[in-house]
Design a protein around this motif. Sequence first.
Motif, PDB file in Angstrom:
ATOM      1  N   TYR A   1       0.808  -1.216   0.000  1.00 58.29           N
ATOM      2  CA  TYR A   1       0.000   0.000   0.000  1.00 58.29           C
ATOM      3  C   TYR A   1       0.840   1.264   0.000  1.00 58.29           C
ATOM      4  N   SER A   2       0.262   2.304  -0.584  1.00 61.19           N
ATOM      5  CA  SER A   2       0.961   3.580  -0.640  1.00 61.19           C
ATOM      6  C   SER A   2       0.752   4.318   0.687  1.00 61.19           C
ATOM      7  N   PRO A   3       1.576   5.344   0.954  1.00 66.09           N
ATOM      8  CA  PRO A   3       1.475   6.042   2.235  1.00 66.09           C
ATOM      9  C   PRO A   3       0.076   6.583   2.507  1.00 66.09           C
ATOM     10  N   GLU A   4      -0.637   7.033   1.476  1.00 71.66           N
ATOM     11  CA  GLU A   4      -1.976   7.601   1.716  1.00 71.66           C
ATOM     12  C   GLU A   4      -2.909   6.546   2.311  1.00 71.66           C
ATOM     13  N   VAL A   5      -2.752   5.297   1.859  1.00 69.79           N
ATOM     14  CA  VAL A   5      -3.610   4.227   2.388  1.00 69.79           C
ATOM     15  C   VAL A   5      -3.237   3.946   3.841  1.00 69.79           C
ATOM     16  N   ILE A   6      -1.953   3.993   4.127  1.00 74.39           N
ATOM     17  CA  ILE A   6      -1.498   3.742   5.503  1.00 74.39           C
ATOM     18  C   ILE A   6      -2.017   4.846   6.429  1.00 74.39           C
ATOM     19  N   VAL A   7      -1.954   6.080   5.942  1.00 68.03           N
ATOM     20  CA  VAL A   7      -2.444   7.203   6.743  1.00 68.03           C
ATOM     21  C   VAL A   7      -3.920   6.995   7.090  1.00 68.03           C
ATOM     22  N   ARG A   8      -4.701   6.558   6.108  1.00 68.97           N
ATOM     23  CA  ARG A   8      -6.131   6.391   6.355  1.00 68.97           C
ATOM     24  C   ARG A   8      -6.403   5.178   7.247  1.00 68.97           C
ATOM     25  N   ASP A   9      -5.570   4.143   7.113  1.00 74.37           N
ATOM     26  CA  ASP A   9      -5.722   2.989   7.995  1.00 74.37           C
ATOM     27  C   ASP A   9      -5.421   3.409   9.433  1.00 74.37           C
ATOM     28  N   ALA A  10      -4.405   4.237   9.595  1.00 80.02           N
ATOM     29  CA  ALA A  10      -4.054   4.726  10.933  1.00 80.02           C
ATOM     30  C   ALA A  10      -5.251   5.470  11.527  1.00 80.02           C
ATOM     31  N   LYS A  11      -5.861   6.317  10.714  1.00 82.07           N
ATOM     32  CA  LYS A  11      -7.010   7.092  11.208  1.00 82.07           C
ATOM     33  C   LYS A  11      -8.131   6.165  11.640  1.00 82.07           C
ATOM     34  N   ARG A  12      -8.370   5.128  10.832  1.00 88.21           N
ATOM     35  CA  ARG A  12      -9.442   4.187  11.188  1.00 88.21           C
ATOM     36  C   ARG A  12      -9.135   3.483  12.511  1.00 88.21           C
ATOM     37  N   HIS A  13      -7.827   3.417  12.856  1.00 89.78           N
ATOM     38  CA  HIS A  13      -7.443   2.800  14.120  1.00 89.78           C
ATOM     39  C   HIS A  13      -7.279   3.842  15.222  1.00 89.78           C
ATOM     40  N   GLY A  14      -7.786   5.030  14.963  1.00 92.04           N
ATOM     41  CA  GLY A  14      -7.781   6.063  15.999  1.00 92.04           C
ATOM     42  C   GLY A  14      -6.450   6.775  16.175  1.00 92.04           C
ATOM     43  N   ILE A  15      -5.541   6.591  15.237  1.00 91.01           N
ATOM     44  CA  ILE A  15      -4.253   7.284  15.340  1.00 91.01           C
ATOM     45  C   ILE A  15      -4.313   8.528  14.455  1.00 91.01           C
ATOM     46  N   GLU A  16      -4.203   9.668  15.081  1.00 90.67           N
ATOM     47  CA  GLU A  16      -4.279  10.906  14.308  1.00 90.67           C
ATOM     48  C   GLU A  16      -2.951  11.133  13.576  1.00 90.67           C
ATOM     49  N   ILE A  17      -3.077  11.550  12.315  1.00 91.88           N
ATOM     50  CA  ILE A  17      -1.858  11.870  11.562  1.00 91.88           C
ATOM     51  C   ILE A  17      -1.835  13.385  11.389  1.00 91.88           C
ATOM     52  N   LEU A  18      -0.816  14.009  11.949  1.00 94.57           N
ATOM     53  CA  LEU A  18      -0.743  15.463  11.930  1.00 94.57           C
ATOM     54  C   LEU A  18       0.065  15.933  10.726  1.00 94.57           C
ATOM     55  N   PRO A  19      -0.295  17.083  10.171  1.00 96.56           N
ATOM     56  CA  PRO A  19       0.461  17.563   9.010  1.00 96.56           C
ATOM     57  C   PRO A  19       1.854  18.055   9.417  1.00 96.56           C
ATOM     58  N   VAL A  20       2.653  18.330   8.431  1.00 93.41           N
ATOM     59  CA  VAL A  20       3.998  18.852   8.689  1.00 93.41           C
ATOM     60  C   VAL A  20       3.866  20.189   9.415  1.00 93.41           C
ATOM     61  N   ASP A  21       4.719  20.399  10.398  1.00 87.09           N
ATOM     62  CA  ASP A  21       4.703  21.671  11.125  1.00 87.09           C
ATOM     63  C   ASP A  21       6.145  22.190  11.169  1.00 87.09           C
ATOM     64  N   ILE A  22       6.286  23.442  10.800  1.00 87.17           N
ATOM     65  CA  ILE A  22       7.632  23.998  10.655  1.00 87.17           C
ATOM     66  C   ILE A  22       8.391  24.022  11.974  1.00 87.17           C
ATOM     67  N   ASN A  23       7.677  24.065  13.094  1.00 88.28           N
ATOM     68  CA  ASN A  23       8.347  24.097  14.389  1.00 88.28           C
ATOM     69  C   ASN A  23       8.373  22.746  15.087  1.00 88.28           C
ATOM     70  N   LYS A  24       7.711  21.761  14.512  1.00 88.95           N
ATOM     71  CA  LYS A  24       7.641  20.469  15.211  1.00 88.95           C
ATOM     72  C   LYS A  24       8.173  19.295  14.388  1.00 88.95           C
ATOM     73  N   SER A  25       8.088  19.365  13.068  1.00 93.98           N
ATOM     74  CA  SER A  25       8.456  18.204  12.251  1.00 93.98           C
ATOM     75  C   SER A  25       9.968  18.010  12.192  1.00 93.98           C
ATOM     76  N   SER A  26      10.346  16.756  12.017  1.00 97.93           N
ATOM     77  CA  SER A  26      11.752  16.429  11.728  1.00 97.93           C
ATOM     78  C   SER A  26      11.811  15.959  10.288  1.00 97.93           C
ATOM     79  N   ALA A  27      12.984  15.501   9.884  1.00 94.38           N
ATOM     80  CA  ALA A  27      13.097  14.982   8.519  1.00 94.38           C
ATOM     81  C   ALA A  27      12.141  13.805   8.351  1.00 94.38           C
TER      82      ALA A  27
END
Lengths: 1038, 84
Positions: free
Chosen positions: A766-792
């Motif tokens: 599966y591609s990352p988009e599918v994994i992201v949505r599977d995570a959401k279905r399992h109650g894991i929030e996926i947060l967008p990139v944040d200039i002050n919080k994200s790492s590589a």
Amino acid sequence: MNSYVELHCHSNFSLLGGASHTEDLVRRASELGMAALALTDHDGLYGAIPFYKACLKVSIKPVVGAEMTLKNGHHITLLAKNNRGYSNLCQVITEAQLKHGKGNPALDFEDLACHSDGLVCLAGCRRGEIASLVLSGDMEKAQEVASRYMDIFGRDFYVEVQNNLYPEDRHLCRALIGLAKNLGLAYVTTNNVHYATSEGHRLQDVLTCIKHRTTLDKCRCLRLNSEFYLKSYDEMALLFQNYPEAVSNTLAIAEKCNVSLNFSGYRFPDLSLPQGETPASYLAKLCWQRVHDKYRNLNPEIEARVNYELNLIKKLGLSGYFLIVWDIMDYASRNDIPAQGRGSAANSIVAYILGITKVDPIKNKLFIGRFLNEEMSSIPDIDIDISTTHREKLIQYVYNKYGREHAAMVSTYVTFQARSAIREVGKALGMPAYILDRMAKSVSTYDARDVLKDLAAMKEFQRYLTLAPWQEFVSLCRQIADFPRHLSIHNGGMVISSCPLTNIVPVEKATMPGRVVCQWDKDSVADAGLIKVDLLGLRMLSVIDETRKLAEQNHGIQLNLDELLLDDKEVYDMICRGDTIGIFQVESRAQMQTLPQTKPRCIEDLTIETALIRPGPLQGNMVHPYIRRRKGLEKVTYPHPKLKPILEDTLGVLLFQEQVIQVAVTIADFSPGEADSLRRAMSRKRSSGAMSEMKQRFIEGARKNGVNIEAANRIFATIQGFAQYGFCKSHAAGFALLCYQSAWLKKYYPGEFYCALLNNQPMGFYSPEVIVRDAKRHGIEILPVDINKSSAKCTVEDGKVRLGFMYIKGMGDKVTNQIVAERKKAHYPSLDDFYSRTRLERRLVENLILSSAFDSFSCPKRQLLWQLGFLEKKRPRELPLKFSDVKVSLPNLSELEEMKFDYEIEGLSTKYHPMQVLRKQISSDGLLKSSELKYLFHNTQVRMAGYVITRQKPATAKGFAFLTLEDEDGMINVVVKPGIYNKYRQVFRLEPIIVVEGVIQKREENLNIIADVLIPLRKESERQNTMYTDSLSSANRA
Amino acid sequence: MSKLFQRAIRIQVSEGVHHEPVMLLYRGRQEKVAKILKQWRVTRRWWSKGIQREFFQIRTEAGVVGELYRDLLTGTWYLQRVYD
């Protein structure tokens, strides 16, 4: 004697130069009655082994050589006269390859002089130094150069003359022969062959265009004619009727070339051992020292197995080999590199004790005969899976341990397959790019030979195929099938040798710095009898390792995954539901459908599951009998009572290769070695004579063993039908362990698990988009990139996953490091501050804005883009000026726009599902959501729209095709019958969002739609609009 | 100097065993080929209107040097160039 031998011949291993496979050249030479044939590909021996084998098959003498490019750009032809010459040929090629940039080999004259022993040198084609000087009229210099070669090669230097019916060829031949006679040199003719028969010139022209990235119409370097083919004695004798010696010398040279590519003297290097130890004694010592780590209570069975294997290893002379692999694994373990042996090696208790493999062969009842037996003629491969992120470290360890002269990666060839053939051949012929793009995306075959058949099945392309240029196109696609396109590096194969490797095979630079690659692929390496150790990158090992480390860090625990009890009910419950996205080996659509039926409840069940859902067992009709028996719908029976202990675990169904061997041993008294030979013979196409001989032996053995002939015949037929599809149990058991570990981590540390999955893409189904949505279905929030919080990379924040900068288009390591390093000094309070501190190029800052990285500043994206325009104009250290008068009010991005930018920049959206946005644009009239389907009855007619996450048309599925559609609520499987597939093939293959009409099929816990109609979503909107306007107009008419 | 015909002139040629020109009819005169100076073959543009020609640069017994070719697809002969 009326005979001619071609001594200058290029195969398609002269990449994008030669237009015939080595086998076709040899076959043609045989038809022409040649006693020998030389292979002289450019600067390499890439095709030496298949060429050598093909020659021996038709009893032609193989002459191994190469056409070398000199430092001054001129060519010479070198042929190996004997094995010393062969070794020197490898040396000069290696020197030419390693001393210069990758892809630009150039041989120094001095290197040639140092390694001339045992080589025959022909002066070269018209690009040879002597021929070039003659053509430019400098006879004096030409003689000087010829004398220089004569000094090195003596009587093994020949002036090479070619008449390819070019305007200047007659004159050139006359002049060269005159020069040879003046200096008392011998001369010989060759034809600079680039294809087997003259028809091959078309493909050669196309290859030239592909090489120069141009079209036939524009190409200025095509050959003048089609004379570069394998010519007969009569043709060559006619061309050189005034110089018969030129023709007869070809045979004389071939007679003095006698090379045997038999490297029986090759050995793998000895590991340095403690004083007084032999490899066998040291291996035994290590085993007995470590056996208690694996088995707390030693029992006679274990002791006997260890002794048996150690004796067998000693007898087969493999102790040193085991020690080399142990040393690699020991280094991995000391350096915390996740690695484990795969394949049949896991049958060995010695491998298990030494930490090479992780599967206990006693507990898993694994049979050593599949891996080692007394009669084996070749050395078994020990393949090692390594975490992809750590693999390079292990490879460099091997290089450093054995030296770059003794170790090299195995190469692989990227070959022309259907899609690449369509694109590249079509481009060379100047066909319209948009048609080629459609064709390439539409073909379902991988084999370029089947392009015509595949395209002809599609109405869209049928009209083209009646036209001559397109007929030429498909014919060329067929011819180019499996041609090597370029050299690449094998996933992990390394050859290690006690003697310098460059005595056996040339090596060259790989693209990655610090790596060298040998010029043979894995088949050539195996055929030459060299040993390779496969160090294969396995991303799942990286995922497991990363998840473990993140979990330890975030939860303050210590996890030893090797000590998991493998019996967690909740883990198996999750697997049984088919909730397996991201779980190793069981995440495919087919696995998800099977798991609710087979319901694996222990690690042995997972071993079976891993082996069961594969093309082989499906094709061998093993899957359904197993599932029926597992569900209790069919009685478990055995072909013979004696086979019960062997087949009991798999409910009487033959599933593993080890079982075939055990059946032959039990029923027909075969020795393990004989039984393994039988398995190998059955798994390949062998002559019917050899097979009937084996059958005879089997029946005879069975009879002596008290099994009646009828039963013996039946058992033989069963194993024969199965053997080519079977799977190695030890391999499956190793994979099942990783399957359980990944499932356990998904169950108990989902945030960390999804984070690691996203950090190790691409992998799995599966591609990352599918994994992201599977995570959401399992109650894991996926947060967008944040200039002050994200790492590589992606990170975990309070159980949520924060996307890393790696997901933003155009962000390399350098930029990411800059952002993070600057942030360590102080957080970015605004876009203004960020821009003035980093001064990144506009495109990257735009991408960051659009991917929500500045959303925490609570300023709409359009407004930020507007600000960026001003910031760009501001010079560093310029005093801030407020442009209050230019503030404008800009509309916010719409949902559709935001989603579009998310996909363009990150390839996924953390906020929207495409269906959630697009559904608003179409009427919901009659269109169901995936979550609504489960409430409907079997056979209900439904319409549903979804984003395509997998599309498969397995060769084993008898024309059936499968889609997995996803909407904002979940996923649904769609089964497409052959007739429907043919009708909607283009929609199936090309459309991203599809509306499916069909009936619901409910079986057990599986829910599928059996499709009747497939429509692209965009057409659905059009259809609804039309229906609306139609109904309006009919209302008006009424 | 030579004269290159913009469109090669179709001529009659008597051929030898290997299709080499032996005699040609030029401006109503029969010219015997004294020597073949060059011979080459051209196979081009096979993807559109294919060209397959065998060229000969010859000297006639009368001392005329010229280039002629045989169209390998039709077997007809053409005079391409005459040298002064």
